[in-house]
Every structure is written in structure tokens, then in C-alpha cells.
Design an enzyme around this catalytic site. Structure first.
Site, PDB file in Angstrom:
ATOM      1  N   TYR A 205       0.871  -1.184   0.000  1.00 45.14           N
ATOM      2  CA  TYR A 205       0.000   0.000   0.000  1.00 45.14           C
ATOM      3  C   TYR A 205       0.906   1.231   0.000  1.00 45.14           C
ATOM      4  O   TYR A 205       1.703   1.401   0.927  1.00 45.14           O
ATOM      5  CB  TYR A 205      -0.860   0.037   1.267  1.00 45.14           C
ATOM      6  CG  TYR A 205      -1.980  -0.982   1.301  1.00 45.14           C
ATOM      7  CD1 TYR A 205      -1.746  -2.300   1.667  1.00 45.14           C
ATOM      8  CD2 TYR A 205      -3.289  -0.601   0.980  1.00 45.14           C
ATOM      9  CE1 TYR A 205      -2.787  -3.220   1.713  1.00 45.14           C
ATOM     10  CE2 TYR A 205      -4.336  -1.523   1.025  1.00 45.14           C
ATOM     11  CZ  TYR A 205      -4.074  -2.829   1.393  1.00 45.14           C
ATOM     12  OH  TYR A 205      -5.101  -3.729   1.442  1.00 45.14           O
ATOM     13  N   LYS A 300     -12.182  -5.255   2.905  1.00 43.34           N
ATOM     14  CA  LYS A 300     -13.148  -5.780   3.866  1.00 43.34           C
ATOM     15  C   LYS A 300     -14.509  -6.195   3.299  1.00 43.34           C
ATOM     16  O   LYS A 300     -15.280  -6.865   3.986  1.00 43.34           O
ATOM     17  CB  LYS A 300     -13.405  -4.719   4.960  1.00 43.34           C
ATOM     18  CG  LYS A 300     -12.229  -4.510   5.876  1.00 43.34           C
ATOM     19  CD  LYS A 300     -12.073  -5.690   6.809  1.00 43.34           C
ATOM     20  CE  LYS A 300     -10.789  -5.665   7.577  1.00 43.34           C
ATOM     21  NZ  LYS A 300     -10.054  -6.905   7.538  1.00 43.34           N
TER      22      LYS A 300
HETATM   23  P1  FAD Z   1     -22.489  -9.125  -4.296  1.00 42.77           P
HETATM   24  O1  FAD Z   1     -21.188  -9.808  -4.498  1.00 42.77           O
HETATM   25  O2  FAD Z   1     -22.716  -7.827  -4.999  1.00 42.77           O
HETATM   26  O3  FAD Z   1     -23.620 -10.164  -4.694  1.00 42.77           O
HETATM   27  C1  FAD Z   1     -24.950  -9.799  -4.890  1.00 42.77           C
HETATM   28  C2  FAD Z   1     -25.546 -10.711  -5.937  1.00 42.77           C
HETATM   29  O4  FAD Z   1     -26.923 -10.404  -6.068  1.00 42.77           O
HETATM   30  C3  FAD Z   1     -24.926 -10.508  -7.293  1.00 42.77           C
HETATM   31  O5  FAD Z   1     -24.524 -11.742  -7.831  1.00 42.77           O
HETATM   32  C4  FAD Z   1     -26.020  -9.837  -8.105  1.00 42.77           C
HETATM   33  O6  FAD Z   1     -25.960 -10.188  -9.483  1.00 42.77           O
HETATM   34  C5  FAD Z   1     -27.259 -10.371  -7.421  1.00 42.77           C
HETATM   35  N1  FAD Z   1     -28.438  -9.510  -7.584  1.00 42.77           N
HETATM   36  C6  FAD Z   1     -28.514  -8.164  -7.583  1.00 42.77           C
HETATM   37  N2  FAD Z   1     -29.770  -7.752  -7.740  1.00 42.77           N
HETATM   38  C7  FAD Z   1     -30.530  -8.877  -7.847  1.00 42.77           C
HETATM   39  C8  FAD Z   1     -31.903  -9.098  -8.040  1.00 42.77           C
HETATM   40  N3  FAD Z   1     -32.760  -8.084  -8.156  1.00 42.77           N
HETATM   41  N4  FAD Z   1     -32.348 -10.372  -8.095  1.00 42.77           N
HETATM   42  C9  FAD Z   1     -31.485 -11.406  -7.988  1.00 42.77           C
HETATM   43  N5  FAD Z   1     -30.158 -11.247  -7.806  1.00 42.77           N
HETATM   44  C10 FAD Z   1     -29.693  -9.997  -7.736  1.00 42.77           C
HETATM   45  N6  FAD Z   1     -13.971  -5.623  -2.076  1.00 42.77           N
HETATM   46  C11 FAD Z   1     -12.739  -5.736  -1.677  1.00 42.77           C
HETATM   47  O7  FAD Z   1     -12.533  -6.033  -0.504  1.00 42.77           O
HETATM   48  N7  FAD Z   1     -11.696  -5.584  -2.566  1.00 42.77           N
HETATM   49  C12 FAD Z   1     -11.909  -5.269  -3.875  1.00 42.77           C
HETATM   50  O8  FAD Z   1     -10.976  -5.139  -4.648  1.00 42.77           O
HETATM   51  C13 FAD Z   1     -13.202  -5.101  -4.315  1.00 42.77           C
HETATM   52  N8  FAD Z   1     -13.460  -4.785  -5.597  1.00 42.77           N
HETATM   53  C14 FAD Z   1     -14.752  -4.593  -5.969  1.00 42.77           C
HETATM   54  C15 FAD Z   1     -15.029  -4.208  -7.287  1.00 42.77           C
HETATM   55  C16 FAD Z   1     -16.344  -3.970  -7.688  1.00 42.77           C
HETATM   56  C17 FAD Z   1     -16.631  -3.534  -9.114  1.00 42.77           C
HETATM   57  C18 FAD Z   1     -17.388  -4.138  -6.751  1.00 42.77           C
HETATM   58  C19 FAD Z   1     -18.830  -3.884  -7.171  1.00 42.77           C
HETATM   59  C20 FAD Z   1     -17.101  -4.541  -5.459  1.00 42.77           C
HETATM   60  C21 FAD Z   1     -15.790  -4.771  -5.057  1.00 42.77           C
HETATM   61  N9  FAD Z   1     -15.487  -5.156  -3.743  1.00 42.77           N
HETATM   62  C22 FAD Z   1     -14.231  -5.308  -3.363  1.00 42.77           C
HETATM   63  C23 FAD Z   1     -16.488  -5.419  -2.754  1.00 42.77           C
HETATM   64  C24 FAD Z   1     -16.810  -6.903  -2.617  1.00 42.77           C
HETATM   65  O9  FAD Z   1     -16.646  -7.558  -3.842  1.00 42.77           O
HETATM   66  C25 FAD Z   1     -18.233  -6.978  -2.097  1.00 42.77           C
HETATM   67  O10 FAD Z   1     -18.248  -6.397  -0.815  1.00 42.77           O
HETATM   68  C26 FAD Z   1     -18.790  -8.390  -2.043  1.00 42.77           C
HETATM   69  O11 FAD Z   1     -19.008  -8.876  -3.338  1.00 42.77           O
HETATM   70  C27 FAD Z   1     -20.113  -8.395  -1.251  1.00 42.77           C
HETATM   71  O12 FAD Z   1     -20.770  -9.600  -1.417  1.00 42.77           O
HETATM   72  P2  FAD Z   1     -22.346  -9.668  -1.467  1.00 42.77           P
HETATM   73  O13 FAD Z   1     -22.672 -11.103  -1.629  1.00 42.77           O
HETATM   74  O14 FAD Z   1     -22.916  -8.916  -0.353  1.00 42.77           O
HETATM   75  O15 FAD Z   1     -22.768  -8.840  -2.756  1.00 42.77           O
HETATM   76  C1  PHB Z   2      -7.216  -6.973  -4.372  1.00 38.03           C
HETATM   77  O1  PHB Z   2      -6.295  -7.810  -4.452  1.00 38.03           O
HETATM   78  O2  PHB Z   2      -8.082  -6.876  -5.237  1.00 38.03           O
HETATM   79  C2  PHB Z   2      -7.237  -6.032  -3.229  1.00 38.03           C
HETATM   80  C3  PHB Z   2      -6.325  -6.182  -2.208  1.00 38.03           C
HETATM   81  C4  PHB Z   2      -6.340  -5.306  -1.143  1.00 38.03           C
HETATM   82  C5  PHB Z   2      -7.277  -4.301  -1.106  1.00 38.03           C
HETATM   83  C6  PHB Z   2      -8.199  -4.164  -2.112  1.00 38.03           C
HETATM   84  C7  PHB Z   2      -8.182  -5.029  -3.185  1.00 38.03           C
HETATM   85  O3  PHB Z   2      -7.273  -3.433  -0.059  1.00 38.03           O
END
Ligand code: FAD
Ligand code: PHB
Length: 394
Positions: A205, A300
Site C-alpha cells: 500500500y 473488507k
Molecule cells: P455481491 O457480491 O454484490 O452479490 C450480490 C448478488 O446479487 C450478485 O450476484 C447480483 O448479481 C445479485 N443480484 C442483484 N440484484 C438482484 C436481483 N434483483 N435479483 C437477484 N439477484 C440480484 N472488495 C474488496 O474487498 N476488494 C476489492 O478489490 C473489491 N473490488 C470490488 C469491485 C467492484 C466492481 C465491486 C462492485 C465490489 C468490489 N469489492 C471489493 C467489494 C466486494 O466484492 C463486495 O463487498 C462483495 O461482493 C459483497 O458480497 P455480497 O454477496 O454482499 O454482494
Molecule cells: C485486491 O487484491 O483486489 C485487493 C487487495 C487489497 C485491497 C483491495 C483489493 O485493499
């Protein structure tokens, strides 16, 4: 024609929250159905998070879905904070009594969970349309959706809203019941996935005059790198060459070299902190990104989603085992205590490491002093380490 289906827990969304919940419930002997509007392939290829807290990795192993992660995941026992062109290691193992993190992509976790659900007769329906929830404040809530042109109704005891930030569950709760807390940051992250061996064994970082940069990885051959950028940055303005040039400048350190390679994927992510309270209404429980968003600086998002559903699964098990609702009733309160601590940590890491458009020279000196303190004081380094590897579950 309306097809009716009965289950104990209707789960909306097959992301980390929905799939971990569904498999935990199966292990507790509780029936669930998951509905997801994307295809299985889309969900299993979507590049997102990559850092698993110690507790998340341990849970996946306990659930019997950690075999491939144990083989292919990379165990890290620290991270580097880089500023002023010099690196400073935060030794998690030493500071937390042996804990660490596992680098294993979110979509790989989802593949393992989907395989486990399929192998144990789990009902996960992909590519459903027009999902809606009904009677959420009554004893038998319903999920309605369409699949292959047919209408379906899922009759449930409880509904878990695991449908992410843009899902339909949170907006289905009367707005008068909810309070939203939000901070949108004046920057985003430009991220790339590159065919290049990671230039460091552990994550780096970096605080730099030109903005934050992060070196991460997915495998011994694939690097994941990020640059602080404008929140509405036009990715078309960033050639691969320009991205590597900027990474070289921000990550530069004496005697260290950043290995470049073919850019496989690139994109821009906005950054926000968001919490909705409470995380439950009637028989609808929100979990993961549907209830809260953290900026990615603390790694996180995925881990917090998994923590929520661990609490929800435990609460549902108590209800089905004993008929007692006490854990279900305190679900939101118990989750939010962790959520706010994780919000604080993610905000703090973000504030310490990024350049802010409205900052002055005082702010910059203060950030450098903070980095100097965190890397110089065992007490300060320990607070970073214990949050990064994951706070204990209550
Ligand atoms: P999600 O993974 O968003 O899952 C929700 C699911 O519900 C999805 O599959 C979606 O398609 C589905 N859905 C949505 N609406 C509907 C509906 N109406 N009906 C049925 N299904 C539906 N976190 C990190 O720590 N590091 C990262 O680098 C990082 N990069 C990210 C990049 C992006 C572009 C995004 C959007 C998030 C990122 N995050 C990252 C955050 C992390 O990926 C999320 O916190 C994590 O995916 C949360 O999981 P979840 O299951 O709550 O939600
Ligand atoms: C990642 O590997 O995508 C990554 C790692 C650390 C972070 C965020 C994203 O704080």
C-alpha cells in the site's frame, strides 16, 4: 401459470453472502433456495475482491469448501506500507499471535461454493428476472420471479436480502423505517489484472504525492494493481503504457523493480462508505453489500458479507432448533457493531493513504506522521494488524 415452491429461507443473490449463507444453512439442516439474476458464468468470472481474513478462510475450510483455496491460495503474514520511497512491513503474524490473510479471488470462492451447492442438491437458480419480495412483515413472506418466461412464487419463513448494493431488497423496506449513513470519496481506483509475476511477495500500500497505489496479486503469475484516480475517470484515456508508467512512478523505491506484463482487464471503481440501519425488517434480513459498502482500502467488503451471514445462519439455526427468536431479533444490532468497526477501519486506511482534492500542506504532513507512527509504534501497528486480519466474531 404461477409455479409455487416452498422453502424455509429464500435467498436473493448468489454472491459471497448468498452462497455462504445457503451452504451454512444446508450444513445446519435448513432448506433454502437462492435466486440470482445473472448467469452462473458471469458470477464466476466477475473480478472483485481478493483478500480473505483469517476467519473467512477458516470458515470456508470448516464448511468443507476450502480444499482448492488451501492448495492454490497464497498465505500472507504481513503487508508493506510504502511512503517517502521506502517500505515498512507490518508483521501480522507477530502482532496478532499467528494470524494472517489468504489471497484467493472472490470469483474462485464463488466457484467452490457453487460446486459445493450443486454436489449437495442445493437449489440455486441463475438468470431469473423481475425478482420481488412480498409480505415481508407477515409470517409467510414470498419471493416472486420469472424464469424462462414462467412466473414463480417462493413461499418462505424468512428472506435473506443478499442482492448487493443495487438489489431490490433494501428498497423493499419502507423508507421511514431506515436510516442511511453515507460518505462518497472524491476519488476512485483504476484497477488492472496483469499477466506479470507479482513484484513483491506481499501486498504494498503506497502513499505518494501523485496519489495512492496498491500492488496486489491473484496467483504467482498474475498481478492485481490499483491507482487512485478521479471518481469519474474515463478508462479510455488510460493506455496500458500510461498505466504502467504511473504505477512505476508511484510504487518506486530504492533497489526495487515493478515487473510489467500484458494487461488482461482494467476498470474504474468508485469509493463510498455506506450503512443502512436497521439491517432487518419483519422477516427480511439484509446481509453484505445490500446493507453496507466500504471503500476497498481495508479489503473488507467480502469479509464483512461473510461475517453477516455467519451471524444470520447461527440465528436461524437457533430458531429452527428451539423456536427462540432472540438471536434473530438481535441480528441487526449484533451485525452493526462489527459493521461500524469495519467502516471505521476502512475509512481510516482510506484517509491515511489517499490524496484529497481539498487537502492542504498540513493534511499531507499529518498523513505522513500517521504513517510514520503506524510503522514505528508496535501499539499502532497492532491496531492495523488486528483489524486487517479480521476482528474476532462476537
Ligand atoms: P455481491 O457480491 O454484490 O452479490 C450480490 C448478488 O446479487 C450478485 O450476484 C447480483 O448479481 C445479485 N443480484 C442483484 N440484484 C438482484 C436481483 N434483483 N435479483 C437477484 N439477484 C440480484 N472488495 C474488496 O474487498 N476488494 C476489492 O478489490 C473489491 N473490488 C470490488 C469491485 C467492484 C466492481 C465491486 C462492485 C465490489 C468490489 N469489492 C471489493 C467489494 C466486494 O466484492 C463486495 O463487498 C462483495 O461482493 C459483497 O458480497 P455480497 O454477496 O454482499 O454482494
Ligand atoms: C485486491 O487484491 O483486489 C485487493 C487487495 C487489497 C485491497 C483491495 C483489493 O485493499
Amino acid at each position: 401459470m404461477l409455479n409455487s415452491l416452498r422453502t424455509q429461507v429464500g435467498i436473493i443473490g448468489a454472491g459471497p453472502a448468498g452462497l455462504v449463507l445457503s451452504h451454512l444453512l444446508y450444513l445446519h439442516g435448513i432448506d433454502s433456495v437462492v435466486v440470482e439474476n445473472r448467469s452462473r458464468q458471469y458470477v464466476e468470472e466477475r473480478v472483485r475482491a481478493g483478500v480473505l481474513e483469517q476467519g473467512t478462510a477458516d470458515l470456508l475450510v470448516e464448511m468443507g469448501v476450502g480444499e482448492r483455496m488451501k492448495r492454490e491460495g497464497l498465505l500472507h503474514s504481513g503487508i508493506e506500507l510504502r511512503f517517502g520511497g521506502r517500505g515498512h512491513r507490518i508483521d501480522f503474524q507477530d502482532l496478532t499471535g499467528g494470524k494472517g490473510i489468504t489471497i484467493y479471488a472472490q470469483h474462485e470462492v464463488l466457484k467452490d461454493l457453487n460446486n459445493a451447492r450443486a454436489a449437495t442438491g442445493g437449489q440455486v437458480y441463475f438468470e431469473v428476472e423481475d425478482v420481488s419480495v412480498h409480505d415481508i412483515d407477515r409470517p409467510r413472506p414470498k419471493v416472486r420471479y420469472r424464469k424462462d418466461g414462467n412466473s414463480h412464487e417462493l413461499d418462505c419463513d424468512f428472506i435473506a436480502g443478499c442482492d448487493g448494493f443495487h438489489g431490490i431488497c433494501r428498497p423493499s423496506i419502507p423508507s421511514a423505517v431506515l436510516t442511511e449513513y453515507e460518505r462518497v470519496y472524491p476519488f476512485g481506483w483504476l484497477g488492472i489484472l496483469a499477466e506479470a509475476p507479482p513484484s513483491s511477495h506481499e501486498l504494498i500500500y503506497t502513499y505518494h504525492d501523485r496519489g495512492f497505489a496498491l500492488l496486489s496479486m491473484r496467483t504467482p503469475r498474475i498481478s492485481r494493481l490499483y491507482l487512485q484516480c478521479k471518481p469519474d475517470e474515463d478508462i479510455a484515456q488510460w493506455s496500458d503504457q500510461k498505466i504502467w508508467q504511473e504505477l512505476q512512478l508511484r510504487l518506486a523505491a530504492d533497489g526495487w523493480k515493478l515487473t510489467e506484463g500484458l494487461v488482461l482487464q482494467k476498470g474504474v471503481t468508485g469509493m463510498r462508505s455506506f450503512v443502512v440501519e436497521p439491517m432487518q425488517y419483519g422477516r427480511l434480513f439484509l446481509a453484505g453489500d445490500s446493507a453496507h459498502i466500504v471503500p476497498p482500502t481495508g479489503a473488507k467488503g467480502l469479509n464483512l458479507a461473510v461475517a453477516d451471514v455467519q451471524i444470520l445462519a447461527r440465528s436461524l439455526k437457533r430458531f429452527y432448533d428451539t423456536g427462540r427468536r432472540d438471536l434473530l431479533d438481535s441480528y441487526s444490532e449484533v451485525c452493526l457493531r462489527r459493521v461500524w468497526k469495519v467502516q471505521r477501519f476502512s475509512w481510516w486506511m482510506t484517509s491515511m493513504l489517499h490524496r484529497f482534492p481539498d487537502e492542504n500542506s498540513f493534511d499531507q504532513r499529518r498523513q505522513l506522521a500517521e504513517l510514520d507512527y503506524v510503522t514505528g509504534s508496535r501499539a499502532a501497528a497492532t491496531t492495523l494488524a488486528e483489524n486487517y486480519v479480521g476482528l474476532p466474531m462476537e
